[in-house]
Design a protein around this motif. Sequence first.
Motif, short mmCIF file in Angstrom:
data_model
loop_
_atom_site.label_atom_id
_atom_site.label_comp_id
_atom_site.label_asym_id
_atom_site.label_seq_id
_atom_site.Cartn_x
_atom_site.Cartn_y
_atom_site.Cartn_z
N LEU A 175 -37.32 20.60 36.27
CA LEU A 175 -36.38 19.82 37.07
C LEU A 175 -36.91 18.42 37.35
O LEU A 175 -36.18 17.43 37.22
N HIS A 176 -38.18 18.34 37.68
CA HIS A 176 -38.79 17.04 37.98
C HIS A 176 -38.76 16.13 36.75
O HIS A 176 -38.38 14.96 36.85
N LEU A 177 -39.18 16.65 35.62
CA LEU A 177 -39.20 15.83 34.41
C LEU A 177 -37.80 15.46 33.95
O LEU A 177 -37.57 14.34 33.46
N PHE A 178 -36.84 16.37 34.12
CA PHE A 178 -35.45 16.07 33.76
C PHE A 178 -34.89 14.94 34.62
O PHE A 178 -34.29 13.99 34.11
N CYS A 179 -35.09 15.03 35.91
CA CYS A 179 -34.58 13.99 36.82
C CYS A 179 -35.26 12.65 36.56
O CYS A 179 -34.61 11.60 36.62
N PHE A 180 -36.54 12.69 36.26
CA PHE A 180 -37.26 11.45 36.00
C PHE A 180 -36.81 10.83 34.67
O PHE A 180 -36.63 9.62 34.58
N TYR B 272 -55.24 13.72 38.29
CA TYR B 272 -54.48 14.30 39.40
C TYR B 272 -53.85 13.25 40.30
O TYR B 272 -53.11 13.58 41.22
N ARG B 273 -54.10 11.99 40.05
CA ARG B 273 -53.52 10.92 40.88
C ARG B 273 -52.02 10.77 40.67
O ARG B 273 -51.31 10.30 41.55
N LYS B 274 -51.52 11.17 39.50
CA LYS B 274 -50.08 11.11 39.23
C LYS B 274 -49.46 12.47 39.51
O LYS B 274 -50.05 13.51 39.26
N VAL B 275 -48.24 12.44 40.00
CA VAL B 275 -47.58 13.66 40.46
C VAL B 275 -47.34 14.63 39.31
O VAL B 275 -47.46 15.85 39.48
N VAL B 276 -47.02 14.14 38.14
CA VAL B 276 -46.75 15.03 37.01
C VAL B 276 -48.02 15.78 36.61
O VAL B 276 -47.97 16.98 36.31
N TYR B 277 -49.14 15.11 36.62
CA TYR B 277 -50.40 15.78 36.28
C TYR B 277 -50.80 16.78 37.37
O TYR B 277 -51.40 17.81 37.08
N ARG B 278 -50.47 16.48 38.62
CA ARG B 278 -50.75 17.45 39.68
C ARG B 278 -49.89 18.69 39.50
O ARG B 278 -50.37 19.81 39.69
N LEU B 279 -48.63 18.50 39.14
CA LEU B 279 -47.78 19.65 38.89
C LEU B 279 -48.30 20.47 37.71
O LEU B 279 -48.28 21.70 37.73
N ALA B 280 -48.77 19.78 36.68
CA ALA B 280 -49.36 20.49 35.55
C ALA B 280 -50.65 21.21 35.96
O ALA B 280 -50.92 22.32 35.50
N LEU B 281 -51.42 20.60 36.85
CA LEU B 281 -52.63 21.25 37.35
C LEU B 281 -52.28 22.50 38.15
O LEU B 281 -52.95 23.53 38.01
N TYR B 282 -51.24 22.44 38.95
CA TYR B 282 -50.81 23.63 39.68
C TYR B 282 -50.39 24.74 38.71
O TYR B 282 -50.69 25.91 38.93
N GLN B 283 -49.71 24.35 37.65
CA GLN B 283 -49.30 25.33 36.63
C GLN B 283 -50.51 25.94 35.95
O GLN B 283 -50.55 27.15 35.71
N VAL B 284 -51.51 25.13 35.66
CA VAL B 284 -52.73 25.63 35.01
C VAL B 284 -53.48 26.58 35.95
O VAL B 284 -53.97 27.63 35.53
N LEU B 285 -53.57 26.22 37.22
CA LEU B 285 -54.25 27.10 38.18
C LEU B 285 -53.50 28.42 38.35
O LEU B 285 -54.12 29.47 38.49
#
Length: 137
Positions: free
Chosen positions: A114-119, A49-62
Amino acid sequence: MRIQSESMARSSSSETQVSPQSIFFCAANTAAALVCLLAAILVLRLKLYRKVVYRLALYQVLSAMTFATVEASEIVFVYYNSDVSVYAKVCTVIGWVVVYMQWTKLLFTIWVTLHLFCFAVFYKNLKNLEVMYVVTS
């Protein structure tokens, strides 16, 4: 007279039987909620969860876990016709939560895309927009 009462008893008991589709639907959503819970535990345990992409994935999982739990709770409405006054309020609440969770999942999916596309394309880190992702979803 006896024939009518027996046929009425059969028809009322057949109305309250649980269909195999609803049992499968409940079991599949329960399994999905458990898999999402396992994924959330792994993300937290491995400290991803320290990286933003994994936090976004965690939000999606929740979000998916909450959606699956609410969908699995719809098995309660098998006996809906027996007491409408009790189930009407619960049905309204669960219906609202299902629609809300569907929109939440859709918006989180759009934000992650959007986040992954921009990155990936523009090499821009949108880490500061994480709060906006959560608030708007």
